[in-house]
Enzyme design. Structure first.
Site, PDB file in Angstrom:
ATOM      1  N   PHE A 162     -10.931  -8.266  -0.826  1.00  0.00           N
ATOM      2  CA  PHE A 162     -10.033  -9.092  -0.018  1.00  0.00           C
ATOM      3  C   PHE A 162      -9.060  -9.758  -1.012  1.00  0.00           C
ATOM      4  O   PHE A 162      -8.508  -9.063  -1.840  1.00  0.00           O
ATOM      5  CB  PHE A 162     -10.846  -9.996   0.909  1.00  0.00           C
ATOM      6  CG  PHE A 162     -11.340  -9.166   2.112  1.00  0.00           C
ATOM      7  CD1 PHE A 162     -12.200  -8.087   1.930  1.00  0.00           C
ATOM      8  CD2 PHE A 162     -10.864  -9.399   3.393  1.00  0.00           C
ATOM      9  CE1 PHE A 162     -12.585  -7.259   2.998  1.00  0.00           C
ATOM     10  CE2 PHE A 162     -11.258  -8.590   4.470  1.00  0.00           C
ATOM     11  CZ  PHE A 162     -12.114  -7.530   4.265  1.00  0.00           C
ATOM     12  N   SER A 200       0.128  -1.351  -6.257  1.00  0.00           N
ATOM     13  CA  SER A 200      -0.609  -2.075  -5.220  1.00  0.00           C
ATOM     14  C   SER A 200       0.204  -3.136  -4.469  1.00  0.00           C
ATOM     15  O   SER A 200      -0.370  -4.102  -3.978  1.00  0.00           O
ATOM     16  CB  SER A 200      -1.876  -2.689  -5.816  1.00  0.00           C
ATOM     17  OG  SER A 200      -1.574  -3.440  -6.949  1.00  0.00           O
ATOM     18  N   LYS A 246      -5.148   4.285  -0.482  1.00  0.00           N
ATOM     19  CA  LYS A 246      -6.511   3.895  -0.878  1.00  0.00           C
ATOM     20  C   LYS A 246      -7.551   4.546   0.044  1.00  0.00           C
ATOM     21  O   LYS A 246      -8.636   4.923  -0.392  1.00  0.00           O
ATOM     22  CB  LYS A 246      -6.652   2.374  -0.852  1.00  0.00           C
ATOM     23  CG  LYS A 246      -5.867   1.667  -1.950  1.00  0.00           C
ATOM     24  CD  LYS A 246      -6.599   1.714  -3.286  1.00  0.00           C
ATOM     25  CE  LYS A 246      -5.803   1.054  -4.384  1.00  0.00           C
ATOM     26  NZ  LYS A 246      -6.552   0.824  -5.615  1.00  0.00           N
ATOM     27  N   LEU A 279       0.061   0.778 -19.472  1.00  0.00           N
ATOM     28  CA  LEU A 279       0.755  -0.500 -19.708  1.00  0.00           C
ATOM     29  C   LEU A 279       1.988  -0.671 -18.822  1.00  0.00           C
ATOM     30  O   LEU A 279       2.870  -1.467 -19.144  1.00  0.00           O
ATOM     31  CB  LEU A 279       1.120  -0.667 -21.195  1.00  0.00           C
ATOM     32  CG  LEU A 279      -0.070  -0.669 -22.162  1.00  0.00           C
ATOM     33  CD1 LEU A 279       0.402  -0.882 -23.603  1.00  0.00           C
ATOM     34  CD2 LEU A 279      -1.089  -1.753 -21.788  1.00  0.00           C
ATOM     35  N   THR A 329       2.078  -1.959 -15.730  1.00  0.00           N
ATOM     36  CA  THR A 329       2.005  -3.345 -15.237  1.00  0.00           C
ATOM     37  C   THR A 329       0.962  -4.153 -16.012  1.00  0.00           C
ATOM     38  O   THR A 329       0.802  -5.342 -15.762  1.00  0.00           O
ATOM     39  CB  THR A 329       1.669  -3.398 -13.729  1.00  0.00           C
ATOM     40  OG1 THR A 329       0.445  -2.683 -13.508  1.00  0.00           O
ATOM     41  CG2 THR A 329       2.773  -2.787 -12.885  1.00  0.00           C
ATOM     42  N   GLY A 330       0.250  -3.519 -16.919  1.00  0.00           N
ATOM     43  CA  GLY A 330      -0.787  -4.204 -17.692  1.00  0.00           C
ATOM     44  C   GLY A 330      -0.246  -4.731 -19.007  1.00  0.00           C
ATOM     45  O   GLY A 330       0.924  -4.528 -19.356  1.00  0.00           O
ATOM     46  N   TYR A 356       0.422   1.908   0.911  1.00  0.00           N
ATOM     47  CA  TYR A 356      -0.567   1.455  -0.085  1.00  0.00           C
ATOM     48  C   TYR A 356      -1.985   1.584   0.487  1.00  0.00           C
ATOM     49  O   TYR A 356      -2.863   2.216  -0.114  1.00  0.00           O
ATOM     50  CB  TYR A 356      -0.263   0.009  -0.500  1.00  0.00           C
ATOM     51  CG  TYR A 356      -1.399  -0.662  -1.228  1.00  0.00           C
ATOM     52  CD1 TYR A 356      -1.872  -0.147  -2.436  1.00  0.00           C
ATOM     53  CD2 TYR A 356      -2.008  -1.811  -0.717  1.00  0.00           C
ATOM     54  CE1 TYR A 356      -2.936  -0.765  -3.104  1.00  0.00           C
ATOM     55  CE2 TYR A 356      -3.049  -2.427  -1.374  1.00  0.00           C
ATOM     56  CZ  TYR A 356      -3.514  -1.895  -2.568  1.00  0.00           C
ATOM     57  OH  TYR A 356      -4.562  -2.507  -3.224  1.00  0.00           O
TER      58      TYR A 356
END
Ligand code: NAD
Ligand code: UDP
Length: 332
Positions: free
Chosen positions: A169, A77, A145, A33, A35-36, A141
């Site tokens: 994208f 992100s 990934k 949680l 950023t959620g 970032y």
């Protein structure tokens, strides 16, 4: 058996949970949680609050759940922030996946569908971008990934873990039912920012540069509806279960829109004038990013349903109008 959605309280993960449940899957969610939003998690999903880097916690979750496969959305992100705080990004993103792969190995879970990004390519050599094109990230970032993709490659070789690294994208829109949508804090993405101006929550949009080598001088991006994106995840999961080859897949609509074109489309959809002025370029922004998504279409059988930019903006607008303060308590 359950699908374990890591990061299922976030923007994209919550749509995955919703669509998996709509399609009859049994779903469990892990999210710290950070950023959620707890309210974004479908009530039919079992929710475990915790951090994926916490192996003891994750082991507990895998002990309770009979996990068939993992959808992994957890990450930091923001490109700009990652340049300022590279170690935080490598810690959360790379260490997070390390922990997930270790626990998957312990419990012999073989399938992972993973959120990758167009940021793995950096400044592209050719447009549209193919999966086989050079990967040369221009931010920590994107680099994190790419490292995560490579970790999964090596685990595929060594332990038979099957993976689909879905290189998104620009993801936008909201579930057409209007129950879940995008609520990032702070918001940095173009479409929600434009809609916040329409709602008079911001004074104006700053267009980050009008001196790029494009027809109107602003950057061009490939916008993809979040529902189409999740369709691809569920297809990728089936594909892996049916023995499909692991690898990377681009996900985009294959249409490019400039910042000014998005602004015009949002003015038409919302009926608001939406103030904008031109500012400086944002560091690290490539001029044009458009996906070639033929591999996902041919190998996964993916067919985007919402490839009209007006519809993408309209669904986002419906969410923002009905939840002007996102998931704040008074709205839900
Ligand atoms: P988000 O921040 O809304 O969702 C990420 C979720 O993961 C959040 O709920 C957060 O609390 C959770 N999380 C993060 N680190 C965690 C950890 N260590 N342990 C447990 N939970 C953790 O972001 P989003 O926009 O939904 O993006 C989801 C994924 O898609 C990310 O991996 C992102 O890199 C990728 N992606 C997003 C876009 C886009 O346009 N939004 C584009 C390309 C790739
Ligand atoms: N953009 C902009 N003003 C903003 C936010 C974004 O001009 O306030 C531009 C940005 O430079 C990029 C495009 O809109 O060209 C999409 O940006 P976003 O942050 O939504 O996604 P990104 O392409 O960075 O993944």
């Amino acid at each position: 058996m359950s699908v374990l959605v890591l990061g299922g309280a976030g923007y994209i993960g919550s749509h995955a949970v919703y669509q998996l449940i709509e399609q009859g899957y049994d779903v469990a969610v892990v999210d710290n949680l950070q950023t959620g939003h707890r309210q974004a998690v479908h009530t039919a999903a079992r929710f475990y609050e915790g951090d994926v880097r916490d192996k003891e916690f994750l082991t507990e979750v895998f002990t309770h759940e009979d996990v068939e496969g993992v959808f992994h959305f957890c990450a930091y992100s923001l490109v700009g922030e990652s340049v300022e705080k590279p170690l935080a990004y490598f810690n959360n993103n790379v260490q997070g996946l390390q922990s997930v792969l270790e626990v998957m190995y312990t419990f012999n879970v073989k399938h992972i569908v993973f959120s990758s990004t167009a940021a793995v390519y950096g400044e592209p050599d050719t447009i549209p971008i193919n999966e086989t094109d050079t990967t040369n990230p221009t931010s920590p970032y994107g680099e994190s990934k790419l490292v995560m993709e490579k970790m999964m490659c090596w685990c595929h070789e060594a332990y038979g873990v099957n993976f689909a690294a879905l290189r998104y994208f620009n993801v936008a829109g909201a579930h057409p039912d209007g129950v879940i949508g995008e609520d990032h804090r702070p918001e940095t993405h173009l479409i929600p920012i434009v809609l916040e101006v329409a709602l008079e929550q911001r004074e104006q949009l700053t267009v980050f540069g009008d001196d790029y080598n494009t027809a109107d001088g602003s950057c061009i991006r490939d916008y993809l509806h979040v529902v189409d994106l999740i369709d691809a995840h569920i297809l990728a999961f089936d594909y892996l279960k049916n023995g499909g080859a692991s690898g990377a897949f681009n996900l985009g609509s294959s249409n490019g829109y400039s910042v000014f074109e998005i602004l015009e489309a949002a003015r038409a959809v919302t009926g608001h004038s939406i103030n904008a002025s031109v500012g400086k370029r944002r560091a690290g922004d490539p001029s044009v990013l458009i996906a070639a998504s033929d591999k996902a279409k041919n190998q996964l059988g993916w067919q985007p349903r919402f490839d009209d930019i007006n519809e993408i903006i309209r669904h986002a607008w419906e969410w923002h109008q009905h939840h002007p303060h996102g998931y704040d308590k008074e709205e839900v």
